[in-house]
Design a protein around this motif. Sequence first.
Motif, short mmCIF file in Angstrom:
data_model
loop_
_atom_site.label_atom_id
_atom_site.label_comp_id
_atom_site.label_asym_id
_atom_site.label_seq_id
_atom_site.Cartn_x
_atom_site.Cartn_y
_atom_site.Cartn_z
N ASP A 118 -7.63 2.33 -12.96
CA ASP A 118 -7.07 2.47 -11.62
C ASP A 118 -6.00 2.43 -10.72
O ASP A 118 -6.24 1.32 -10.84
CB ASP A 118 -8.03 3.57 -10.68
N LEU A 119 -4.71 3.12 -10.16
CA LEU A 119 -4.21 2.62 -9.51
C LEU A 119 -4.10 1.74 -8.39
O LEU A 119 -5.14 1.82 -7.37
CB LEU A 119 -2.79 3.72 -9.59
N THR A 120 -3.87 0.86 -7.98
CA THR A 120 -4.40 -0.05 -7.04
C THR A 120 -3.03 -0.64 -6.12
O THR A 120 -1.91 -1.18 -6.73
CB THR A 120 -4.89 -1.59 -7.02
N THR A 121 -3.08 -1.63 -5.37
CA THR A 121 -2.37 -2.57 -4.76
C THR A 121 -1.68 -3.22 -5.43
O THR A 121 -0.62 -3.54 -5.37
CB THR A 121 -2.06 -2.53 -3.41
N VAL A 180 3.05 1.68 -3.26
CA VAL A 180 2.13 2.63 -4.61
C VAL A 180 1.71 3.73 -4.35
O VAL A 180 1.83 4.42 -5.06
CB VAL A 180 1.05 0.99 -4.56
N PHE A 181 1.43 4.10 -2.82
CA PHE A 181 0.61 5.26 -2.46
C PHE A 181 1.40 6.18 -1.77
O PHE A 181 1.11 7.39 -1.13
CB PHE A 181 -1.38 5.41 -1.97
N HIS A 239 0.65 -1.06 0.13
CA HIS A 239 0.00 0.22 -0.27
C HIS A 239 0.39 1.21 -0.38
O HIS A 239 0.77 2.34 -1.24
CB HIS A 239 -0.84 0.22 1.30
N ARG A 240 2.08 1.30 0.94
CA ARG A 240 2.73 2.39 1.37
C ARG A 240 3.76 2.60 0.22
O ARG A 240 3.80 3.79 -0.56
CB ARG A 240 3.74 2.44 2.64
N LEU A 276 3.62 3.83 -14.89
CA LEU A 276 2.67 4.37 -13.98
C LEU A 276 1.81 5.63 -14.99
O LEU A 276 0.33 5.50 -14.75
CB LEU A 276 2.85 5.66 -12.73
#
Length: 783
Positions: free
Chosen positions: A144-147, A123-124, A120-121, A138
């Motif tokens: 949509d960007l996800t884990t 990626v975002f 999670h961290r 990217l």
Amino acid sequence: MNILILQPPIVQLNTAYPSGAYLSAFFKSLGHKTRWLDLSLELYYEIFSRTGLTRLFSLCSEKALSLADKAEKSGDEATAFNLRRYVAQKDLWINWIDFITAILRPGKHDSFSSGYENAHRFVFGAHVPRGSRMENYLANLTHDLTTDDARSLASFALADLADFIAVAFDKNFSLVRYAESLTVSESSFSEVEKGADSPILKEFYEPLLQRLFMEGETVQAQPSPRLAQNSPREFCPASGSLPIPLATAAFASSATPSAGESPATPPKTLVLISIPFAGTFAAALATGRFFKNHFKDSVYVCFGGGFVNTELRETNERKLADYCDAICYDRGYASYRQLLMQNAECIIKDKPIYKLRQFIRLTSDSISVIEPLSDESSEEYKRALAYEKEVTMSLIPDFSDIDFSQYPRLIDDTNPMHRLWSDGSWLKAYMAHGCYWHKCAFCDVTLDYVKGYCPTNVSKLYKGLLDQCREKGVYGIHFVDEAMPPAMMIAFARENIAHGSPITWWGNVRFEKSFTRDVADFLAYGGLIGISAGLESATGNGLNAIHKGTDLESIVGACCAFKEAGILVHAYMIYGYWWEKPEDLINSMETLRQFYANGLLDSCFWHKFVFTRHSRVYNEWKEGKIPDLKPIDPQEKQNAPLFAKNGLHFEGEKKSEKYGAALDFSLNQWMHGEGLEKPVQKWFDFPLPHPTVPKNFIENLIAKYEAKRDQEFKKIPVSKHGNDKGDSNVSLSGSIRQSYWLGGEKIPLSDGKIGWFYMGEFHTAKKNAPESAFRGKGLCVLS
């Protein structure tokens, strides 16, 4: 005898190369204490870990900034920006690298890092390192960007770091096949051996060897996940002996000497170093040199593998004695058996050994080279050949020394077939050694790995691999055959079905008419998910010129059958043949485009034709059958001794180099469903002729396949349509037909009908419908 089998870096990151598994099984069958280490994986963690990157940046940050200044002055702002960004973000890379590796090891959890939660961290998060490949991924996302994107981002993060290493530290570094360019045929050995002292090998690999085999290892304050699991390592302290790491602890004597007694002299260790590709040769030299320098006469070092088999068959380079004691060719089973039978201490006498070239140091300045046993008519040679065949047929690869949970599984492409090579810790094995066709013009048909066709016992192979899968928790097999024989594939699928289809498998085949819709359906039901095969030239004339032994109608039919059965298909293409004209290439390219446009291929790769001494075309040229081919021997051209002598050049060879970039780019677009309507000649920035291939060429061949398939389905009507165990009946032609029902439970419906699901679709038919109503919809008939 102690046997230590080593795979030098860097081959591939997601799984172990299979040579060690086969050699390990062989030596254990003879009763030798055997251990196998994948130094490819070990070097990966040596570099791509917290301590590794800390050392890397300390060694090259200053150079990187200097290179950035030079790039900026020359107007290369992008390079200057990227180099400075790596140095500026070095603390982020160091802090994140172990988490990045953890993300790439799904299902592996340890006390140091957790890939899933940190995804999670990664990626975002705002405080995460980024490189050009990551940013490009990217920027081109279509969702949509996800884990779920974490593994792709982590894969590109490693590729970004590899790019930085290649620019700022070691120009030959790559995540796969290290230093591929170092061992070209134009090089003398003095040039080649310089690669053994390259920065990565000197600063990371040699310290790794020192720690693994000499010093012992202490737990570091912030260890990498790999070292955290395996530390501390135990070593045998016996004076004058080869120290034994944890992976080879079984070699150490269990007897402890009494006070005042000297430890017993340990047995000699046979160190086998596998060199599958040219890119692993520099590391193999560094490995052999390390063992010979540090352990002297207590080790006997032998090189083997694909690169040795193809490139070094005639080498008499005496300087190799600094790195190895012998070179073993081809399978090695008979060679090593003879070596060990001759003398238990591996002290070689002046006697030729089957397919083993020995380097004997007589004095500091004098080296004797003992040629392999070469008299193929001798009884000794014939016995050795028969023994190798016997072993090949029965040997099951042994992966017991490999911890597959440690291998990062990279996603280097979104194409589902293309990523099979890097995503998944496949157990690698072969159904048959060699190629059952072995006639293609470009191939090394005179060498054992092609011409020495020898099938295995499929039933024994299946049971042995299933045991390995259960032990390792890895239920995927990649068959590395030159081409899996269709009958053996069917037999393997039958075994898998009988055991509940626990194994997923894929591998290389020949596109041929044996792969009908029935066969493809059965193989898919039996666990086959993908095939790769050589198309090589997508024109009829081209296929004839390279003696491919098949035609485009058969190739299209095989592709249709595989795709209808839900099996992924990859094709290998070759350009730059000695006979190839621009018209040939553009027609081959147009036919390939039509394959993609009609959904027959999932992925593909272009190779440039390589002319070798062991190929069929070379033999035919020597016989005067190819007068248009004009070979250029690099040894004669340069008037210099060469080390690797397999590769040759020919007049006009460089004319095809200009095509490579456009071929690769267009293919990458087609693999992702783009640019399929663009005229093929438009991909090039120079004029080329229009293709003469009809626009509906592949469509027409598909129609032929469908008509033939439908006719086959109606050919022999019988009232019963079999079951999943296989019902036998005799066809009108007298051949035995085996019927299999793959459609699951039949559901009774109204009006005397039944319904069933097959490949995600619901089908219906009368209960007493003829066989043709069920063919291709769940009924599979093999004959």
